[in-house]
Enzyme design. Sequence first.
Site, PDB file in Angstrom:
ATOM      1  N   HIS A 164       0.816  -1.216   0.000  1.00 20.17           N
ATOM      2  CA  HIS A 164       0.000   0.000   0.000  1.00 20.17           C
ATOM      3  C   HIS A 164       0.852   1.269   0.000  1.00 20.17           C
ATOM      4  O   HIS A 164       0.327   2.362  -0.237  1.00 20.17           O
ATOM      5  CB  HIS A 164      -0.974  -0.008   1.184  1.00 20.17           C
ATOM      6  N   ASP A 229     -11.048  -7.618   2.320  1.00 15.98           N
ATOM      7  CA  ASP A 229     -11.113  -9.046   2.027  1.00 15.98           C
ATOM      8  C   ASP A 229      -9.709  -9.617   1.874  1.00 15.98           C
ATOM      9  O   ASP A 229      -8.873  -9.458   2.751  1.00 15.98           O
ATOM     10  CB  ASP A 229     -11.983  -9.321   0.791  1.00 15.98           C
ATOM     11  N   SER A 305       4.489   1.808   8.490  1.00 15.26           N
ATOM     12  CA  SER A 305       4.025   0.779   7.557  1.00 15.26           C
ATOM     13  C   SER A 305       5.158   0.327   6.644  1.00 15.26           C
ATOM     14  O   SER A 305       5.928   1.140   6.147  1.00 15.26           O
ATOM     15  CB  SER A 305       2.888   1.326   6.697  1.00 15.26           C
TER      16      SER A 305
END
Length: 372
Positions: A164, A229, A305
Site C-alpha cells: 500500500h 477481504d 508501515s
Amino acid sequence: MAGLSTLILLLCAAKDVMPSSSHWKPTWPSYRVPVILPRSTLNLDKPQFDAEARLEVVSPCGPECHKSSPLPTYEEVKNYLSYETLYANGSLTETEVGIYILSNSGGGSQGKSRTKRQIYGYDSRFSIFGKDFLLNYPFSTSVKLSTGCTGTLVAEKHVLTAAHCIHDGKSYVKGAQKLRVGFLKPKLKDGSKGANITNSAMPEKMKFQWIRVKRTHVPKGWIKGNANDIGMDYDYALLELKKPHKRKFMKIGVSPPARHLPGGRIHFSGYDNDRPGNLVYRFCDVKDETYDLLYQQCDAQPGASGSGVYVRMWKRQNHKWERKIIGIFSGHQWVDMNGTPQDFNVAVRITPLKYAQICYWIKGNYLDCREG
C-alpha cells in the site's frame, strides 16, 4: 483433482512445523517450501500514478472474520501470487506464475480516533539515536521510502515493504515511478559525535542518503483485492535498487506459529510520522493470528508501515543465533466485535508460498529458495 490436492499439500507444508526435540533454545523450524516460477509475462499500459499514498491500511475485518473466510482454490492462489512489475521508466508488466511441489528436496464513525488508538496506553517506543546504533545491525537495515513509509534491507539491492506504500489497490501512487529509498546517516560536521541523546535538535543532526529504485514487484492479490477481504493478506512489495546499498541486510524467513516465537513476541523499527527524522524501535506480544496475518498491539504511527517484523532464534544448522524477517507491518485495523469496537495493528506473515515468491524475486533461482 490434481490442482486441489496440490493446494492441500501447499497448505499442509505451511502448518505447524514444530521445532525438533525439546531443546530449550527457540529454534528456527525447517519448512518444505514450494516453488513459484514465472510462466508468462504480458506488457501492460503505463500507469497514471494518480493515487494518494496511504501510510496505513484500515480494515473492519478482524481475526474471526479472516479465520472464517473460505480457503482459496488452487487457481485463486496462483492468481493472487501473480504479480506486476513496475520499472523506473514507467513501463509495467504482469507475470503469471506456476506453483510446484518438489518432493524430498530439503528442508466507520471511529475514523477520527484510529490514528490515536495506535498507541496502546503507555507509549513503549524507543527512538534510536547516534551512529553507534543507527549504523549497526539490526537498526541499520531499516530505510525510508520517498512515499513516506518504511522498508527493510533483505539483500544487496532489495528492500521489502508494504504494497500500500506504492499502490492503493487500484492505481500506483504519486511518486511511485521516481521512488527512492533513504538511508539514515548522522551529520558529523560539528564533531560532536552525537553523544547528547537527549538533545531535542537531534533530528536536525541526521540526514538521508537516497538511492533510486530500479523496479518494483507487487502481488496481484493486493491489486485485485482490498483491505476488507483478501487484499490485506498480500500487502507486501519488493523494491530493487539501482545500485547496491553496501549495508548488512536481514534475511527473510517463514513465519513460525505465534506460540513458537521467543516469548510470543515480535520486533520492528520504522520511521513513525510523529517522530520525524527518528528511527523508532518497538516490541510487543502477538495477540492473535491467522494463516496470513499477525495481530498485535505494538505502538505505531503512520510511517511505520512496511517495516520488517523480525525475531531472533537459534539456527541449528549454523549453530548460531539469527534474526529473520517473518512479516511486514501493514498498519491499523479497527474491528467491530459484536458491537464492541476493538483495534489491532496488523503484520502480514511470510508464509511458505510468500517466502518462495519473495525469495525468487530476489535470487532469480528457485534452487536458492528451498529452505525457509
